[in-house]
Design a protein around this motif. Structure first.
Motif, PDB file in Angstrom:
ATOM      1  N   PHE A   1       1.125  -6.030   8.233  1.00 42.06           N
ATOM      2  CA  PHE A   1       0.481  -5.546   7.021  1.00 42.06           C
ATOM      3  C   PHE A   1       0.889  -6.374   5.815  1.00 42.06           C
ATOM      4  N   ARG A   2      -0.049  -6.467   4.875  1.00 41.10           N
ATOM      5  CA  ARG A   2       0.077  -7.381   3.745  1.00 41.10           C
ATOM      6  C   ARG A   2       0.495  -6.640   2.472  1.00 41.10           C
ATOM      7  N   GLN A   3       0.885  -7.423   1.492  1.00 40.62           N
ATOM      8  CA  GLN A   3       1.176  -6.907   0.152  1.00 40.62           C
ATOM      9  C   GLN A   3       0.521  -7.842  -0.856  1.00 40.62           C
ATOM     10  N   ASN A   4       0.336  -7.335  -2.089  1.00 37.99           N
ATOM     11  CA  ASN A   4      -0.182  -8.232  -3.115  1.00 37.99           C
ATOM     12  C   ASN A   4       0.725  -8.249  -4.343  1.00 37.99           C
ATOM     13  N   CYS A   5       0.514  -9.253  -5.166  1.00 41.27           N
ATOM     14  CA  CYS A   5       1.339  -9.513  -6.339  1.00 41.27           C
ATOM     15  C   CYS A   5       1.138  -8.429  -7.394  1.00 41.27           C
ATOM     16  N   LYS A   6       2.237  -7.938  -7.939  1.00 46.77           N
ATOM     17  CA  LYS A   6       2.145  -6.908  -8.971  1.00 46.77           C
ATOM     18  C   LYS A   6       1.852  -7.496 -10.352  1.00 46.77           C
ATOM     19  N   ARG A   7       1.989  -8.814 -10.490  1.00 47.02           N
ATOM     20  CA  ARG A   7       1.769  -9.453 -11.796  1.00 47.02           C
ATOM     21  C   ARG A   7       0.335  -9.899 -12.017  1.00 47.02           C
ATOM     22  N   CYS A   8      -0.367 -10.226 -10.938  1.00 48.58           N
ATOM     23  CA  CYS A   8      -1.735 -10.737 -11.070  1.00 48.58           C
ATOM     24  C   CYS A   8      -2.751  -9.607 -10.905  1.00 48.58           C
ATOM     25  N   SER A   9      -3.713  -9.558 -11.794  1.00 54.25           N
ATOM     26  CA  SER A   9      -4.784  -8.576 -11.591  1.00 54.25           C
ATOM     27  C   SER A   9      -5.736  -9.148 -10.540  1.00 54.25           C
ATOM     28  N   ASP A  10      -6.271  -8.282  -9.725  1.00 53.56           N
ATOM     29  CA  ASP A  10      -7.141  -8.668  -8.612  1.00 53.56           C
ATOM     30  C   ASP A  10      -6.468  -9.647  -7.639  1.00 53.56           C
ATOM     31  N   ALA A  11      -5.144  -9.513  -7.491  1.00 51.78           N
ATOM     32  CA  ALA A  11      -4.418 -10.391  -6.561  1.00 51.78           C
ATOM     33  C   ALA A  11      -4.849 -10.093  -5.131  1.00 51.78           C
TER      34      ALA A  11
ATOM     35  N   GLU B   1       6.696  -0.970  -3.946  1.00 51.74           N
ATOM     36  CA  GLU B   1       5.582  -0.520  -4.787  1.00 51.74           C
ATOM     37  C   GLU B   1       4.371  -0.189  -3.926  1.00 51.74           C
ATOM     38  N   PRO B   2       4.167   1.100  -3.648  1.00 48.14           N
ATOM     39  CA  PRO B   2       3.072   1.528  -2.768  1.00 48.14           C
ATOM     40  C   PRO B   2       1.685   1.035  -3.196  1.00 48.14           C
ATOM     41  N   ALA B   3       1.466   0.868  -4.492  1.00 40.69           N
ATOM     42  CA  ALA B   3       0.154   0.416  -4.970  1.00 40.69           C
ATOM     43  C   ALA B   3      -0.166  -1.009  -4.516  1.00 40.69           C
ATOM     44  N   HIS B   4       0.869  -1.768  -4.135  1.00 42.98           N
ATOM     45  CA  HIS B   4       0.669  -3.163  -3.741  1.00 42.98           C
ATOM     46  C   HIS B   4       0.908  -3.392  -2.247  1.00 42.98           C
ATOM     47  N   CYS B   5       0.993  -2.300  -1.485  1.00 45.60           N
ATOM     48  CA  CYS B   5       1.310  -2.363  -0.055  1.00 45.60           C
ATOM     49  C   CYS B   5       0.128  -1.842   0.762  1.00 45.60           C
ATOM     50  N   GLU B   6      -0.408  -2.698   1.613  1.00 49.74           N
ATOM     51  CA  GLU B   6      -1.540  -2.326   2.472  1.00 49.74           C
ATOM     52  C   GLU B   6      -1.176  -1.158   3.393  1.00 49.74           C
ATOM     53  N   ALA B   7       0.040  -1.162   3.945  1.00 46.36           N
ATOM     54  CA  ALA B   7       0.461  -0.088   4.856  1.00 46.36           C
ATOM     55  C   ALA B   7       0.576   1.249   4.118  1.00 46.36           C
ATOM     56  N   CYS B   8       1.052   1.214   2.875  1.00 45.42           N
ATOM     57  CA  CYS B   8       1.117   2.466   2.083  1.00 45.42           C
ATOM     58  C   CYS B   8      -0.283   3.018   1.850  1.00 45.42           C
ATOM     59  N   ARG B   9      -1.208   2.134   1.536  1.00 43.72           N
ATOM     60  CA  ARG B   9      -2.588   2.567   1.274  1.00 43.72           C
ATOM     61  C   ARG B   9      -3.206   3.237   2.502  1.00 43.72           C
ATOM     62  N   LEU B  10      -2.712   2.848   3.701  1.00 42.79           N
ATOM     63  CA  LEU B  10      -3.209   3.446   4.943  1.00 42.79           C
ATOM     64  C   LEU B  10      -2.338   4.615   5.407  1.00 42.79           C
ATOM     65  N   GLY B  11      -1.272   4.891   4.648  1.00 45.84           N
ATOM     66  CA  GLY B  11      -0.412   6.040   4.963  1.00 45.84           C
ATOM     67  C   GLY B  11       0.553   5.842   6.120  1.00 45.84           C
ATOM     68  N   ILE B  12       0.864   4.584   6.461  1.00 43.84           N
ATOM     69  CA  ILE B  12       1.776   4.365   7.590  1.00 43.84           C
ATOM     70  C   ILE B  12       3.091   3.728   7.175  1.00 43.84           C
ATOM     71  N   CYS B  13       3.262   3.436   5.913  1.00 43.95           N
ATOM     72  CA  CYS B  13       4.490   2.769   5.473  1.00 43.95           C
ATOM     73  C   CYS B  13       5.679   3.737   5.544  1.00 43.95           C
ATOM     74  N   THR B  14       6.840   3.177   5.816  1.00 50.20           N
ATOM     75  CA  THR B  14       8.044   3.999   5.960  1.00 50.20           C
ATOM     76  C   THR B  14       8.817   4.066   4.657  1.00 50.20           C
ATOM     77  N   ARG B  15       8.243   4.719   3.692  1.00 51.91           N
ATOM     78  CA  ARG B  15       8.929   4.897   2.410  1.00 51.91           C
ATOM     79  C   ARG B  15      10.022   5.933   2.560  1.00 51.91           C
ATOM     80  N   ASN B  16      11.059   5.814   1.750  1.00 54.51           N
ATOM     81  CA  ASN B  16      12.115   6.840   1.737  1.00 54.51           C
ATOM     82  C   ASN B  16      11.625   8.034   0.934  1.00 54.51           C
TER      83      ASN B  16
END
Length: 159
Positions: free
Chosen positions: A85-95, A144-159
């Motif tokens: 799963f991928r992540q995107n840059c928090k600094r760039c808009s539309d990254a 940062e869940p907003a920049h994590c593809e796995a979080c967006r799909l609800g499978i990321c292992t956040r604490n």
């Protein structure tokens, strides 16, 4: 992620599976977590990796990189489909979402754990083992869940 490196290491570790069976690794960007095809088994693992933004060049480490595997064995032919799963840059808009770069050391650990899951799920062996932990990276900022593809799909292992 370096697919040739994954394939090379997979072929080495898969040689330790049942003699006479052949296994291959396929990357599949469309793999859906928690929805393996009928007769397929799933294994989800998180690891540490680095990312690089293709827009601004910024790099960042993450210890919350999810990798999903779907595996199937039929007539001595085994297939493992993998989706990191991928992540995107928090600094760039539309990254764009960026693929992780996982160190060989962590690829080895993931594949070692995957082989155990194949032995348990496809060969029905009772190993009674627990997964080996990955090598953590030094991370200075929170996940940062907003920049994590796995979080967006609800499978990321956040604490």
């Amino acid at each position: 992620m370096e697919q040739p490196e994954w394939t090379r290491l997979f072929e080495i570790t898969a040689k330790n599976l049942k003699q006479g069976d052949s296994w291959r690794l396929e990357f599949d960007e469309n793999l859906v977590p928690d929805c393996p095809n009928p007769g397929w088994e799933q294994y989800i693992r998180n690891t540490g990796a680095r990312f690089k933004c293709t827009l601004c060049g910024r790099t960042w480490p993450s210890n919350r990189v999810m990798v999903v595997f779907h595996m199937h064995l039929s007539n001595s032919q085994g297939v493992v489909k993998v989706r990191p799963f991928r992540q995107n840059c928090k600094r760039c808009s539309d990254a764009p979402m960026e693929k992780p770069s996982i160190a060989s050391e962590n690829i080895d650990i993931i594949l070692e754990n995957l082989m155990e899951k194949i032995r348990i799920k496809c060969y029905h062996e009772n190993l009674g083992k627990t997964s080996k932990p990955f090598v953590s990276l030094e991370v200075k900022s929170p996940h940062e869940p907003a920049h994590c593809e796995a979080c967006r799909l609800g499978i990321c292992t956040r604490n």
